[in-house]
Every structure is written in structure tokens, then in C-alpha cells.
Write an enzyme that holds these catalytic residues in place. Structure first.
Site, PDB file in Angstrom:
ATOM      1  N   CYS A 170      34.929  29.950  47.920  1.00  0.00           N
ATOM      2  CA  CYS A 170      36.215  29.248  47.896  1.00  0.00           C
ATOM      3  C   CYS A 170      37.077  29.789  49.038  1.00  0.00           C
ATOM      4  CB  CYS A 170      36.911  29.451  46.558  1.00  0.00           C
ATOM      5  SG  CYS A 170      35.981  28.775  45.156  1.00  0.00           S
ATOM      6  N   CYS A 217      40.058  32.500  48.499  1.00  0.00           N
ATOM      7  CA  CYS A 217      39.766  33.659  47.643  1.00  0.00           C
ATOM      8  C   CYS A 217      39.201  34.804  48.471  1.00  0.00           C
ATOM      9  CB  CYS A 217      38.771  33.263  46.555  1.00  0.00           C
ATOM     10  SG  CYS A 217      38.322  34.613  45.437  1.00  0.00           S
ATOM     11  N   CYS A 240      30.734  37.379  45.284  1.00  0.00           N
ATOM     12  CA  CYS A 240      30.667  36.014  44.758  1.00  0.00           C
ATOM     13  C   CYS A 240      30.001  35.111  45.788  1.00  0.00           C
ATOM     14  CB  CYS A 240      32.068  35.498  44.436  1.00  0.00           C
ATOM     15  SG  CYS A 240      32.074  33.862  43.630  1.00  0.00           S
ATOM     16  N   GLU A 293      35.180  45.333  40.454  1.00  0.00           N
ATOM     17  CA  GLU A 293      36.593  45.487  40.127  1.00  0.00           C
ATOM     18  C   GLU A 293      36.942  44.884  38.772  1.00  0.00           C
ATOM     19  OE1 GLU A 293      39.308  45.606  43.925  1.00  0.00           O
ATOM     20  OE2 GLU A 293      37.762  44.084  44.187  1.00  0.00           O
ATOM     21  N   CYS A 336      44.926  37.287  40.939  1.00  0.00           N
ATOM     22  CA  CYS A 336      43.854  36.299  40.980  1.00  0.00           C
ATOM     23  C   CYS A 336      43.489  35.962  42.419  1.00  0.00           C
ATOM     24  CB  CYS A 336      44.317  35.045  40.243  1.00  0.00           C
ATOM     25  SG  CYS A 336      43.072  33.755  40.162  1.00  0.00           S
ATOM     26  N   CYS A 380      40.799  41.653  32.897  1.00  0.00           N
ATOM     27  CA  CYS A 380      40.089  40.703  33.745  1.00  0.00           C
ATOM     28  C   CYS A 380      38.813  41.363  34.242  1.00  0.00           C
ATOM     29  CB  CYS A 380      40.982  40.266  34.907  1.00  0.00           C
ATOM     30  SG  CYS A 380      40.172  39.144  36.069  1.00  0.00           S
TER      31      CYS A 380
END
Length: 348
Positions: free
Chosen positions: A114, A117, A110, A90, A334, A103
Site C-alpha cells: 500500500c 504505509c 508486509c 512491532e 496506523c 495492536c
């Protein structure tokens, strides 16, 4: 088929062309790819037809294709881009007045986990090549008629992935993006965001050409950060801050600390005062991000008044900004990049 052309630097291109081609041919291809935003090899009209045919037979261009585009009511566009192996990544375009920000992702998924997220819910599928990192910028810039040079375009490595766990490719991509003979984006306009991989922060600081550095802080104590960012168990907060003190800032540069605010978790005035104490004596600024919510995330967004109170305390000690969320309605903000199938805009 051999290595794709996007992602090659001049040396790579000379090797790909072989000794029978004059050196200036590599420069022509380089400029067509990175400055001219060529969409295919046939468009490189400075090359002889036969050479274009030979290159097409031996090399893919290496740009991604749009699988889906999601357009927000605020003008933000979230691109779900397909890579050569069928995986998707993305990329988000955020237009704002005289400036555009792209971005970009450094990995598919990932590994950092976290807890606030959505990307973390994917796990890690693989890291991207330098060409796949740069290709996101080239694709979105061409699709939206953006020029890279001239100071209008900002690049943030804040999409899917932990860039410092793919540092070699992130650095090669940065060199390609900043080269005045190619994409000509100023290093002042490229930012890399990390969860705090301490050895790689030190390695990044030794690079001659590098992006600006942003640290995801997101907590005011070691214990709090361990709960929110399990990577803190390996790279402790005190050691991370020590690495920040040693980081070789350029004369024009500040460290950026990003702080995602979670209602009732890390958003108190006491947290704000502890953040000020943690960052004392650093040449830094703080970006506050009120949580962008999503499915599977067990936290909620703090009230605006809470964010403003937190900002007022930090601002007394250092620059502190509240990042305005963009693309919330299409999961482009974000921490929201997880291939959500919503807000579909047909491509073409």
C-alpha cells in the site's frame, strides 16, 4: 530444540508431554501459559521440579523479548520485539481509560505494498507462527500488568503484515486468545484487518471461531484504489464488495471499513458520497484515519475541516468515526510500523 510451548493448544501439549504424563499436566501448563502469563517454565509451580527441568531441556517457552521500547507523550508504547531467529516485529499498546488495546503483527514486514504505509517499504521477510502472534499479547499484557479476561483488553491485528496471507496461524492464535480456559478474550474484542484478499475472506467466514473483520477501503473508485493499493489489480473493488455482501456476519457484528484520508487524493466530498454508494445495503461502519505521515510516504495529512466534512456526509448513511491517532511522535500510529529508531526508552 522442539517446538516452543507458546502457540501450542491442549492437544499439542498432550503430544509434547507424551503418554507417560497424566492428561491434567497439559491443562496445568496450558493455564499457566495463557491465563497465568508465565514468563518461564520454572514459574509453573504446579508442575513437579523434574518435569519443569525436562520441559526446559526440550522446549523453549517461545515468548518474544523487548529489543526497544518507544514511549509516546500520550501513553502509547511501541515495542520492537525480538523473535527466536533474531528477526524483529512491532507491537503497540494503546491505554485509554478503562480499556487497553494491543495492536499486533501477523508478519515480519508486509507484501501488500500500500502506497501510504511505511510497513510496505520493508517488503515481506516472513510470516509469524501462531505462538509468535499470541506471544505479543502475552508479553505486553505481562509487562503492563494487564488481565486478559473481564472485557478490558482489545486486540487488533493491524500491525505489520496482511493477516489473511497468514490465515491458519491467525485463526489458531484467535482460538488460543478466545478460549475461556486460557486467555478468555471475547471474540467481540478481537479485530482482523485486511487489504481485501477475497478467497481468504470467504475462508475466514467459514471459521467457527474468528475475529471481527475490518476491510481497508481507502478509495472511492477502482482506479483510485489501484493506485493506492496495487493488490486491487488482482482483487477488484466490485468483487471485494460482493464478498463483503456474502460474508456471514454474526448477530452482534458489523463489518468495519477503514479509510485512510490523503490530502487532495481521496478526501473530497465527492469521495465521501461515492463511499456511501459503495457501502449501501451493507451492515457496516466506517473508521476514518487522517494519514499518519512518515519518511518515504509521498502523501500528506488532510485538514481537520476536510475530515469533518467527509465524516458528516458518510454519517448520514451509516456510523462513521474518526480514529484519533495514537503514538505519532514515536511512529506507533496506523501505517507507521517500520522499526523507526526514535523516541527510545530503555528497557528495564
Amino acid at each position: 530444540m522442539s517446538q516452543p510451548l507458546v502457540g501450542m493448544d491442549l492437544t499439542d501439549l498432550r503430544e509434547a508431554l507424551g503418554p507417560d504424563q497424566p492428561g491434567y499436566r497439559a491443562r496445568q501448563i496450558y493455564q499457566a501459559l495463557y491465563r497465568g502469563q508465565a514468563a518461564d517454565l520454572v514459574q509453573i509451580s504446579t508442575l513437579p521440579v523434574r518435569l519443569r527441568q525436562e520441559l526446559t531441556e526440550r522446549h523453549a517457552l517461545g515468548l518474544p523479548t523487548a529489543d526497544r521500547v518507544f514511549e509516546s507523550t500520550d501513553g502509547t508504547r511501541r515495542y520492537l520485539l525480538s523473535l527466536a531467529d533474531g528477526r524483529t516485529v512491532e507491537t503497540v499498546l494503546m491505554p485509554e481509560g478503562e480499556r487497553d488495546t494491543i495492536c499486533i503483527s501477523s508478519q515480519v514486514g508486509c507484501p501488500v505494498d500500500c502506497k501510504f504505509c511505511m510497513t510496505a517499504l520493508m517488503g515481506l521477510e516472513r510470516s509469524l507462527s501462531a505462538g509468535e502472534i499470541v506471544g505479543q499479547v502475552l508479553f505486553v499484557a505481562r509487562e503492563n500488568h494487564l488481565r486478559q479476561e473481564g472485557g478490558r483488553l482489545n486486540i487488533v491485528m493491524m500491525g505489520q503484515g496482511e493477516p489473511l496471507l497468514n490465515l491458519a496461524n491467525a485463526i489458531k492464535a484467535t482460538r488460543l486468545m478466545t478460549d475461556p480456559a486460557g486467555m478468555a478474550i471475547s471474540p467481540r474484542r478481537i479485530t482482523l484487518s485486511t487489504s481485501g484478499i477475497i478467497p481468504k475472506i470467504e475462508e475466514l467466514g467459514r471459521e467457527e471461531v474468528r475475529p471481527k473483520l475490518a476491510i481497508s477501503l481507502n478509495a472511492s473508485t477502482e482506479e483510485q484504489r489501484r493506485e493506492l493499493m496495487p493488490i486491487t489489480r488482482k482483487y477488484h473493488l466490485a468483487e471485494l464488495l460482493d464478498a463483503c455482501h456474502r460474508y456471514p456476519l454474526r448477530p452482534w457484528e458489523k463489518l468495519t471499513f477503514e479509510y485512510v484520508m490523503l490530502k487532495g487524493v481521496n478526501d473530497t466530498d465527492a469521495d465521501a458520497r461515492r463511499v456511501v454508494k459503495l457501502l449501501a445495503n451493507l451492515n457496516a461502519k466506517v473508521n476514518l484515519i487522517a494519514l499518519n505521515p512518515g519518511p518515504g510516504i509521498p502523501f500528506s495529512t488532510p485538514l481537520k475541516e476536510r475530515v469533518e466534512s467527509f465524516q458528516a456526509i458518510v454519517r448520514r448513511a451509516m456510523p462513521c468515526f474518526v480514529r484519533r491517532p495514537r503514538g505519532l511522535d514515536v511512529f506507533a500510529a496506523c501505517g507507521q510500523l517500520k522499526r523507526m529508531e526514535t523516541g527510545l526508552v530503555q528497557v528495564g
